[in-house]
Design an enzyme around this catalytic site. Structure first.
Site, PDB file in Angstrom:
ATOM      1  N   THR A 232      70.509  88.982  83.531  1.00 38.26           N
ATOM      2  CA  THR A 232      69.937  88.645  84.844  1.00 38.26           C
ATOM      3  C   THR A 232      69.407  89.932  85.489  1.00 38.26           C
ATOM      4  OG1 THR A 232      72.103  88.867  85.896  1.00 38.26           O
ATOM      5  CG2 THR A 232      71.436  86.640  85.265  1.00 38.26           C
ATOM      6  N   ARG A 234      66.739  92.876  83.951  1.00 38.19           N
ATOM      7  CA  ARG A 234      65.307  93.022  83.705  1.00 38.19           C
ATOM      8  C   ARG A 234      65.029  92.648  82.256  1.00 38.19           C
ATOM      9  NH1 ARG A 234      64.731  92.759  88.306  1.00 38.19           N
ATOM     10  NH2 ARG A 234      63.731  94.200  89.761  1.00 38.19           N
ATOM     11  N   ASP A 258      67.649  85.166  82.734  1.00 39.48           N
ATOM     12  CA  ASP A 258      66.941  84.917  83.997  1.00 39.48           C
ATOM     13  C   ASP A 258      65.675  85.759  84.062  1.00 39.48           C
ATOM     14  OD1 ASP A 258      66.781  83.739  86.659  1.00 39.48           O
ATOM     15  OD2 ASP A 258      67.147  85.775  87.410  1.00 39.48           O
ATOM     16  N   GLU A 263      57.500  88.367  81.310  1.00 41.05           N
ATOM     17  CA  GLU A 263      57.569  87.288  82.309  1.00 41.05           C
ATOM     18  C   GLU A 263      56.446  87.328  83.332  1.00 41.05           C
ATOM     19  OE1 GLU A 263      61.408  88.332  84.166  1.00 41.05           O
ATOM     20  OE2 GLU A 263      60.338  88.718  86.037  1.00 41.05           O
ATOM     21  N   HIS A 295      63.614  84.028  86.785  1.00 39.70           N
ATOM     22  CA  HIS A 295      63.910  85.137  87.715  1.00 39.70           C
ATOM     23  C   HIS A 295      64.369  84.573  89.064  1.00 39.70           C
ATOM     24  CE1 HIS A 295      63.020  89.652  88.139  1.00 39.70           C
ATOM     25  NE2 HIS A 295      63.901  89.310  89.035  1.00 39.70           N
ATOM     26  N   GLN A 296      65.392  83.756  88.969  1.00 40.67           N
ATOM     27  CA  GLN A 296      65.844  82.942  90.103  1.00 40.67           C
ATOM     28  C   GLN A 296      67.137  83.478  90.705  1.00 40.67           C
ATOM     29  OE1 GLN A 296      66.338  78.910  88.636  1.00 40.67           O
ATOM     30  NE2 GLN A 296      67.824  78.419  90.221  1.00 40.67           N
ATOM     31  N   ALA A 297      67.759  84.457  90.012  1.00 37.27           N
ATOM     32  CA  ALA A 297      69.119  84.856  90.398  1.00 37.27           C
ATOM     33  C   ALA A 297      69.215  85.323  91.852  1.00 37.27           C
ATOM     34  CB  ALA A 297      69.632  85.940  89.456  1.00 37.27           C
ATOM     35  N   PHE A 298      68.149  85.910  92.368  1.00 37.28           N
ATOM     36  CA  PHE A 298      68.202  86.444  93.744  1.00 37.28           C
ATOM     37  C   PHE A 298      68.059  85.353  94.798  1.00 37.28           C
ATOM     38  CE2 PHE A 298      63.937  85.957  95.544  1.00 37.28           C
ATOM     39  CZ  PHE A 298      63.246  85.499  94.434  1.00 37.28           C
TER      40      PHE A 298
HETATM   41  P1  NAD Z   1      72.846  99.387  91.250  1.00 40.37           P
HETATM   42  O1  NAD Z   1      71.910 100.565  91.355  1.00 40.37           O
HETATM   43  O2  NAD Z   1      73.830  99.161  92.328  1.00 40.37           O
HETATM   44  O3  NAD Z   1      73.637  99.469  89.857  1.00 40.37           O
HETATM   45  C1  NAD Z   1      73.032  99.831  88.645  1.00 40.37           C
HETATM   46  C2  NAD Z   1      74.096 100.493  87.786  1.00 40.37           C
HETATM   47  O4  NAD Z   1      73.489 100.777  86.507  1.00 40.37           O
HETATM   48  C3  NAD Z   1      74.588 101.829  88.371  1.00 40.37           C
HETATM   49  O5  NAD Z   1      76.010 101.866  88.386  1.00 40.37           O
HETATM   50  C4  NAD Z   1      74.014 102.872  87.427  1.00 40.37           C
HETATM   51  O6  NAD Z   1      74.849 104.010  87.276  1.00 40.37           O
HETATM   52  C5  NAD Z   1      73.941 102.082  86.137  1.00 40.37           C
HETATM   53  N1  NAD Z   1      73.053 102.682  85.140  1.00 40.37           N
HETATM   54  C6  NAD Z   1      71.953 103.453  85.357  1.00 40.37           C
HETATM   55  N2  NAD Z   1      71.444 103.877  84.177  1.00 40.37           N
HETATM   56  C7  NAD Z   1      72.254 103.358  83.222  1.00 40.37           C
HETATM   57  C8  NAD Z   1      72.261 103.459  81.808  1.00 40.37           C
HETATM   58  N3  NAD Z   1      71.343 104.178  81.150  1.00 40.37           N
HETATM   59  N4  NAD Z   1      73.237 102.805  81.133  1.00 40.37           N
HETATM   60  C9  NAD Z   1      74.196 102.106  81.795  1.00 40.37           C
HETATM   61  N5  NAD Z   1      74.241 101.981  83.137  1.00 40.37           N
HETATM   62  C10 NAD Z   1      73.267 102.597  83.830  1.00 40.37           C
HETATM   63  O7  NAD Z   1      71.892  98.124  91.056  1.00 40.37           O
HETATM   64  P2  NAD Z   1      72.261  96.596  91.320  1.00 40.37           P
HETATM   65  O8  NAD Z   1      71.936  96.227  92.711  1.00 40.37           O
HETATM   66  O9  NAD Z   1      73.613  96.310  90.776  1.00 40.37           O
HETATM   67  O10 NAD Z   1      71.161  95.880  90.397  1.00 40.37           O
HETATM   68  C11 NAD Z   1      71.180  95.996  88.988  1.00 40.37           C
HETATM   69  C12 NAD Z   1      69.887  95.459  88.421  1.00 40.37           C
HETATM   70  O11 NAD Z   1      69.811  94.060  88.651  1.00 40.37           O
HETATM   71  C13 NAD Z   1      68.625  96.001  89.102  1.00 40.37           C
HETATM   72  O12 NAD Z   1      68.209  97.221  88.511  1.00 40.37           O
HETATM   73  C14 NAD Z   1      67.627  94.922  88.869  1.00 40.37           C
HETATM   74  O13 NAD Z   1      66.897  95.221  87.686  1.00 40.37           O
HETATM   75  C15 NAD Z   1      68.456  93.675  88.624  1.00 40.37           C
HETATM   76  N6  NAD Z   1      68.255  92.620  89.629  1.00 40.37           N
HETATM   77  C16 NAD Z   1      67.876  91.392  89.207  1.00 40.37           C
HETATM   78  C17 NAD Z   1      67.693  90.370  90.141  1.00 40.37           C
HETATM   79  C18 NAD Z   1      67.293  88.966  89.732  1.00 40.37           C
HETATM   80  O14 NAD Z   1      66.887  88.160  90.579  1.00 40.37           O
HETATM   81  N7  NAD Z   1      67.407  88.592  88.469  1.00 40.37           N
HETATM   82  C19 NAD Z   1      67.884  90.633  91.495  1.00 40.37           C
HETATM   83  C20 NAD Z   1      68.289  91.903  91.880  1.00 40.37           C
HETATM   84  C21 NAD Z   1      68.475  92.894  90.946  1.00 40.37           C
END
Ligand code: NAD
Length: 336
Positions: A232, A234, A258, A263, A295-298
């Protein structure tokens, strides 16, 4: 202040109208995505508001700069679609770092439960008054091991949810936060150990050069037979071809996606009347053990409110004070 708002969906407007109205901001909504062909719609605007599948490459940034647009406000947390290096010194990039980690983490668990308890199949069967249970045998989550890659805001909420189910958590993060470790219940391990010991693997890290295809043929080769892959985060974290091959070979037990690497031209839109050109996605969707959401999770009421509020506050802060705490700054050391 006038803002060009790209990739508008009906669910975006109510919250953005509410918060922009409070600050007297004029939003011009465009359904089209931001890209090289549409960037000129931002003419006369002070800022642009973009989402995850808008293109913010060097050409778009140069065009925005020429139009006098000073700020690009992302209404997302992820910013892998923005050329941050090229934007440096040309345009300010603001984002919404957190709007509801619960929305994404809860959707991840919803997908997992749907998949392993065959709810998606049962729903269709009972609508047809077919009350047979054959083929619906699932498995308990209690006692299973879940590998969580990325233990930031969303990853941490997902870990809490998994703990509630009595699962064991193996965590991996480039920057571990040791305080979330909890005896045998939550433990940081190296990535290879996470791959080889997890019954379920869930991705919650950002998409970077380092994490691109973090789930590929090599990673899947060390996974347990029957592993469930949850993404969920990227799309490009998973090599979709490799995933498809390992689903066909029965190595991967199920996948819940997701997000999908390609996409951007498909998700968020009604393509039901069209022939899907993407054979990999079509084949994945055809699998009984794959669930794809768009891409609905948010997409929760709370998240939409928070996204609109923070985006508008970001813009007001920038235009009133010349700075914003949610500005993304290019860090040359990240390129090394
Ligand atoms: P965040 O920045 O709070 O957490 C990301 C974590 O990933 C951090 O702890 C960071 O240290 C870690 N990280 C960075 N590089 C890394 C690597 N090489 N290997 C392992 N871990 C690594 O972000 P978040 O708010 O938890 O969001 C995470 C991801 O969720 C976002 O980057 C976004 O792509 C995705 N997202 C998806 C949706 C959706 O609707 N599907 C919505 C929001 C976010």
């Amino acid at each position: 202040m006038k803002i060009a708002f790209f990739d508008t969906k009906p669910y975006d407007k109510p919250a953005f109208d509410k918060y922009s109205g409070e600050y007297g901001i004029n939003i011009k909504y465009y359904e089209t995505k931001l890209n090289e062909d549409t960037v000129f719609l931002a003419s006369g605007c002070d800022a642009v508001c973009a989402f995850v599948n808008d293109t913010v490459n060097a050409e778009v940034i140069d065009n925005l700069t020429q139009l006098g647009v000073k700020v690009l406000a992302l209404r997302s947390a992820g910013f892998n679609n923005v050329d941050i290096k090229h934007a440096d010194g040309k345009i300010h990039i603001l984002r919404v770092p957190a709007y509801s980690p619960y929305a994404v983490a809860e959707h991840t668990m919803a997908l997992l439960l749907t998949s392993i308890r065959r709810i998606h199949k049962a729903y269709i069967r009972s609508r047809d008054f077919n009350f047979s249970l054959s083929g619906f045998t699932g498995f308990d989550l209690h006692g299973k091991t879940v590998g969580v890659i990325g233990t930031g805001k969303i990853g941490k909420v997902f870990i809490d949810i998994c703990k509630g189910f009595g699962m064991k958590v193996l965590a991996y993060d480039k920057f571990p936060q040791k305080e979330i470790e909890d005896g045998e219940k939550v433990k940081y391990v190296e990535l290879q150990e996470l791959f080889s010991r997890s019954d379920i693997i869930s991705l919650h890290c950002p998409l970077t050069e380092e994490t691109h295809h973090i789930i590929d043929e090599k990673a899947l080769s060390v996974c347990k037979k029957g592993v469930v892959i949850l993404n969920t985060s990227r799309g490009a974290l998973v090599d979709a071809e490799a995933l498809l091959n390992e689903i066909k070979s029965r190595k991967v037990g199920a996948a819940c996606l997701d997000v999908y690497e390609e996409e951007s031209d498909l998700f968020f839109e009604d393509n039901s009347g069209h022939i899907l050109e993407d054979d990999t996605l079509a084949r994945l969707i055809s699998m009984p053990n794959v669930i794809v959401t768009s891409h609905q999770a948010f997409l929760t009421e709370e998240a939409l409110e928070n996204i609109a509020e923070t985006t508008i506050e970001n813009l007001v802060s920038f235009f009133e004070n010349g700075e914003c705490k949610n500005e993304i700054r290019y860090k040359p050391e990240n390129d090394e």
